[in-house]
Design a protein around this motif. Structure first.
Motif, PDB file in Angstrom:
ATOM      1  N   HIS A 158       3.892   4.003   4.293  1.00  0.00           N
ATOM      2  CA  HIS A 158       3.486   2.869   3.446  1.00  0.00           C
ATOM      3  C   HIS A 158       2.671   3.359   2.257  1.00  0.00           C
ATOM      4  O   HIS A 158       2.914   2.978   1.109  1.00  0.00           O
TER       5      HIS A 158
ATOM      6  N   GLN B  69      -1.362  -3.421  -3.484  1.00  0.00           N
ATOM      7  CA  GLN B  69      -2.250  -3.826  -2.379  1.00  0.00           C
ATOM      8  C   GLN B  69      -2.424  -2.676  -1.385  1.00  0.00           C
ATOM      9  O   GLN B  69      -3.534  -2.371  -0.951  1.00  0.00           O
TER      10      GLN B  69
ATOM     11  N   VAL C 151      -2.771  -1.895  16.125  1.00  0.00           N
ATOM     12  CA  VAL C 151      -2.361  -3.213  15.657  1.00  0.00           C
ATOM     13  C   VAL C 151      -1.223  -3.038  14.664  1.00  0.00           C
ATOM     14  O   VAL C 151      -1.222  -2.099  13.860  1.00  0.00           O
ATOM     15  N   ASP C 152      -0.237  -3.936  14.724  1.00  0.00           N
ATOM     16  CA  ASP C 152       0.878  -3.786  13.797  1.00  0.00           C
ATOM     17  C   ASP C 152       1.561  -5.120  13.491  1.00  0.00           C
ATOM     18  O   ASP C 152       1.987  -5.827  14.388  1.00  0.00           O
ATOM     19  N   ARG C 153       1.588  -5.488  12.273  1.00  0.00           N
ATOM     20  CA  ARG C 153       2.362  -6.578  11.681  1.00  0.00           C
ATOM     21  C   ARG C 153       2.116  -6.503  10.179  1.00  0.00           C
ATOM     22  O   ARG C 153       0.972  -6.412   9.747  1.00  0.00           O
ATOM     23  N   ILE C 154       3.154  -6.528   9.383  1.00  0.00           N
ATOM     24  CA  ILE C 154       2.981  -6.440   7.934  1.00  0.00           C
ATOM     25  C   ILE C 154       2.637  -7.830   7.402  1.00  0.00           C
ATOM     26  O   ILE C 154       3.417  -8.777   7.564  1.00  0.00           O
TER      27      ILE C 154
ATOM     28  N   LYS D  81      -8.130   5.756   3.622  1.00  0.00           N
ATOM     29  CA  LYS D  81      -6.865   5.718   4.384  1.00  0.00           C
ATOM     30  C   LYS D  81      -6.204   7.094   4.539  1.00  0.00           C
ATOM     31  O   LYS D  81      -5.588   7.375   5.559  1.00  0.00           O
TER      32      LYS D  81
ATOM     33  N   HIS E 180       5.590  -7.429  -0.634  1.00  0.00           N
ATOM     34  CA  HIS E 180       4.299  -6.787  -0.346  1.00  0.00           C
ATOM     35  C   HIS E 180       4.019  -5.833  -1.504  1.00  0.00           C
ATOM     36  O   HIS E 180       4.751  -4.892  -1.718  1.00  0.00           O
TER      37      HIS E 180
ATOM     38  N   ARG F 269      -3.926   8.779   7.729  1.00  0.00           N
ATOM     39  CA  ARG F 269      -2.504   8.536   7.480  1.00  0.00           C
ATOM     40  C   ARG F 269      -1.735   9.816   7.128  1.00  0.00           C
ATOM     41  O   ARG F 269      -0.551   9.919   7.400  1.00  0.00           O
TER      42      ARG F 269
ATOM     43  N   ASN G  30      -7.083  -0.361  10.957  1.00  0.00           N
ATOM     44  CA  ASN G  30      -6.223   0.829  11.015  1.00  0.00           C
ATOM     45  C   ASN G  30      -7.035   2.118  10.927  1.00  0.00           C
ATOM     46  O   ASN G  30      -6.943   2.859   9.936  1.00  0.00           O
TER      47      ASN G  30
ATOM     48  N   LYS H  35       1.786   5.109  14.955  1.00  0.00           N
ATOM     49  CA  LYS H  35       1.805   4.039  13.941  1.00  0.00           C
ATOM     50  C   LYS H  35       1.084   4.448  12.661  1.00  0.00           C
ATOM     51  O   LYS H  35       1.594   4.249  11.551  1.00  0.00           O
TER      52      LYS H  35
ATOM     53  N   LEU I  31       4.174   4.705  10.174  1.00  0.00           N
ATOM     54  CA  LEU I  31       4.209   3.488   9.364  1.00  0.00           C
ATOM     55  C   LEU I  31       3.223   3.577   8.210  1.00  0.00           C
ATOM     56  O   LEU I  31       3.595   3.523   7.041  1.00  0.00           O
TER      57      LEU I  31
HETATM   58  C1  CS2 Z   1      -0.862  -1.354   4.867  1.00  0.00           C
HETATM   59  C2  CS2 Z   1      -1.188  -1.947   6.216  1.00  0.00           C
HETATM   60  O1  CS2 Z   1      -2.338  -2.241   3.235  1.00  0.00           O
HETATM   61  C3  CS2 Z   1      -2.073  -1.276   3.955  1.00  0.00           C
HETATM   62  O2  CS2 Z   1      -2.748  -0.275   3.933  1.00  0.00           O
HETATM   63  O3  CS2 Z   1      -0.320  -0.071   5.088  1.00  0.00           O
HETATM   64  O4  CS2 Z   1      -1.977  -3.067   6.077  1.00  0.00           O
HETATM   65  C4  CS2 Z   1       0.110  -2.273   6.958  1.00  0.00           C
HETATM   66  O5  CS2 Z   1       0.736  -3.385   6.365  1.00  0.00           O
HETATM   67  C5  CS2 Z   1      -0.128  -2.531   8.401  1.00  0.00           C
HETATM   68  O6  CS2 Z   1      -0.848  -1.534   8.997  1.00  0.00           O
HETATM   69  C6  CS2 Z   1       1.126  -2.862   9.180  1.00  0.00           C
HETATM   70  O7  CS2 Z   1       0.830  -3.028  10.533  1.00  0.00           O
END
Ligand code: CS2
Ligand code: NAI
Length: 493
Positions: free
Chosen positions: A301, A370, A227-230, A378, A366, A382, A189, A293, A297
């Motif tokens: 997050h 984490q 890339v995207d999937r939790i 990040k 989740h 972000r 990311n 994303k 996202l």
């Molecule tokens: C999350 C990402 O741990 C993190 O920083 O924001 O791993 C998040 O789950 C993914 O980018 C979703 O695609």
């Protein structure tokens, strides 16, 4: 209990899908054998090969862990096989994935790893080594030659331990032998992740040999990806639950949400699997998708991780279930939206609402902790890039500033009950020293953290609108706590 392995596939219950692909040869070496790679790229590869009618095509993956032997040990004992579990309110689906054909650990298999990277059949080297694994300066994106993982590799480039060092050494070996390049495919990311890794690899190579750098510049491709999937970290409870469901022991199970997306710049020098057959989007410009994303996202997050943890929520779905936090997330995304060049194929408001639903998935615990990891690596992509663009355009930054203040409150290291917070970050020692120096003085704490150039650069600490907003929110977080501060923020116009 028997252990999952090639020889045991016949013993799987009928409800569990056996591998839909089992490649004969290895065409991909993946660095960073973590949960995400195994829940995302490997599944895309299984589906692509299966749908292409060539489930054995030589696109098998050799997964390499650079740091620890755990993943290698778990997977090697299972012939690279493992269960992928999709969890949502609608139910649970399990399948065994087959494209991971080899698992290696650089620590005690250096020769084997290097041989795979130098092999002419290896056409792609992909990476998920986390945002902190590249030895770069997050504020500038440039290689940090003094980085603890890069500096030793510059001194001893023949025995690299970093991913960048390993890529340069193997490209040099290829240049000096069969001359066939490979494609470097970053799946972390990071902003403009292909161009970023290209810059790091070239900077490292130039410090070794100008001719090598010139060869890499001419022959090697570094496509960008979104890339995207939790995919939360796997827990002991996940393993036990899955063992019961598949009737055998699988130490390498991975759990994820059903949603997946992969947008890839279609620039490969030595071929690639037909990932488009599995729904991957091959495009010429990934940037609009990636910005959308990372800022919507991942920005939300991280905001949920810090504010939610401080408010006492262990899991993201618990934060999303709080109306005030869901309202804040929508307002935060609305603040970021003007900075996004929306891809033609995307309905942005539908995308934003889908994110709220995805975060609210109670079947996918989740941990806020984490996501709270590695904030120094990040925040720039972000939140801070969005802040800069809004400041330049005279647009509001209040919600973003609250998220940044929440990160500061979190890395100060003590929660709202006075209990210590286990801060995981390459800069945690610096945070602890700053927090110690400014305990009880949120304004001074704010200014000291803002002065961290590797995160905030030279401009943001000097911007009075941003600095004042973050200071104000940090004071409120210490005084009123996260839940009341989020409520107060929602009252703002
Ligand atoms: C999350 C990402 O741990 C993190 O920083 O924001 O791993 C998040 O789950 C993914 O980018 C979703 O695609
Ligand atoms: P993980 O913790 O399961 O795996 C991380 C992997 O990176 C491990 O193999 C670890 O050894 C390696 N690693 C860590 N630090 C390293 C370093 N300094 N140098 C080399 N290798 C290093 O984490 P997971 O879930 O696989 O996530 C990894 C990355 O994937 C994330 O940081 C992100 O960039 C990306 N990602 C993750 C998603 C998720 O929901 N988990 C979704 C989208 C992207």
């Amino acid at each position: 209990m028997i252990r999952l392995a090639e020889t045991e596939l016949g013993a799987l219950p009928a409800t569990i899908a056996a591998p839909s692909a089992r490649p004969d040869g290895i065409g991909i070496v993946h660095l960073g054998l973590g949960a995400f790679h195994r829940a995302h790229q490997v599944e895309f590869t299984d589906d692509a090969l299966n749908r292409s009618g060539a489930p054995a095509a030589p696109w098998g993956v050799c997964g390499v862990s650079l740091k620890t032997a755990g993943a290698r040990d778990r997977l090697a004992a299972q012939d690279g096989l493992y269960t992928l579990v999709h969890r949502s309110e609608q139910g649970t689906q399990r399948r065994i994935l087959g494209s991971l054909r080899e698992a290696r650990f650089l620590g005690d298999e250096r020769h084997e790893v290097h041989a795979r990277l130098a092999a002419p059949e290896t056409a792609i080297v992909s990476l998920t080594i986390t945002e902190k694994g590249y030895g770069h300066d997050p504020a500038t994106g440039r290689l940090d030659p003094a980085h603890p993982e890069i500096a030793p590799d510059l001194v001893d480039p023949e025995h690299p331990r970093s991913a960048v060092g390993l890529i340069v050494a193997s490209l040099d070996a290829r240049r000096l032998s069969h001359g066939r390049p490979y494609t470097v495919l970053c799946c972390d990311n990071l902003p403009h992740n292909g161009a970023l890794v290209r810059g790091l690899v070239l900077a490292f190579a130039r410090r070794r040999d100008e001719a090598l750098a010139a060869w890499i510049e001419r022959h090697v491709a570094f496509p960008s990806t979104m890339v995207d999937r939790i995919v939360p970290a796997t827990t002991e409870a996940d393993i036990e639950e899955n063992d019961r469901a598949i009737g055998m022991h699988d130490a390498a199970v991975v759990v994820c949400e059903p949603f997946r997306q992969w947008v890839i710049e279609d620039a490969f020098v030595a071929g690639r699997p037909p990932w488009e057959l599995a729904g991957a989007e091959l495009v010429s410009d990934v940037a609009p998708f990636e910005t959308m994303k990372l800022r919507l996202l991942n920005g939300s997050h991280s905001a949920f991780a810090y504010l939610g943890y401080l408010a006492g929520h262990e899991f993201v779905y618990q934060v999303a279930a709080q109306p005030a936090f869901a309202a804040y997330m929508r307002a935060l995304m609305a603040e970021a939206a003007p900075t996004i060049r929306v891809p033609a194929s995307v309905d942005l408001s539908a995308y934003r609402e889908a994110l709220v639903r995805r975060f609210g998935n109670p079947a996918l615990p989740h941990r806020t902790k984490q996501i709270a990891m590695d904030g120094s690596q990040k925040l720039p992509q972000r939140m801070l890039a969005t802040v800069r663009e809004n400041l330049d355009a005279g647009r509001p930054v209040a919600r973003l500033a609250l998220a940044v203040a929440a990160w500061m409150r979190y890395v100060a290291g003590v929660d709202e009950q006075g209990a210590p917070i286990e801060v995981a970050d390459p800069l945690k020692a610096e945070f602890a020293a700053i927090a110690q120096r400014h305990r009880g003085d949120p304004r001074a704490l704010c200014d000291a953290l803002l002065a961290l150039r590797a995160i905030f650069g030279d401009d943001l600490p000097r911007d009075p609108r941003f600095a004042a907003a973050v200071r104000g929110w940090l004071e409120a977080l210490f005084r009123d706590g996260a839940a009341r501060t989020v409520a107060a923020c929602n009252q703002r116009d």
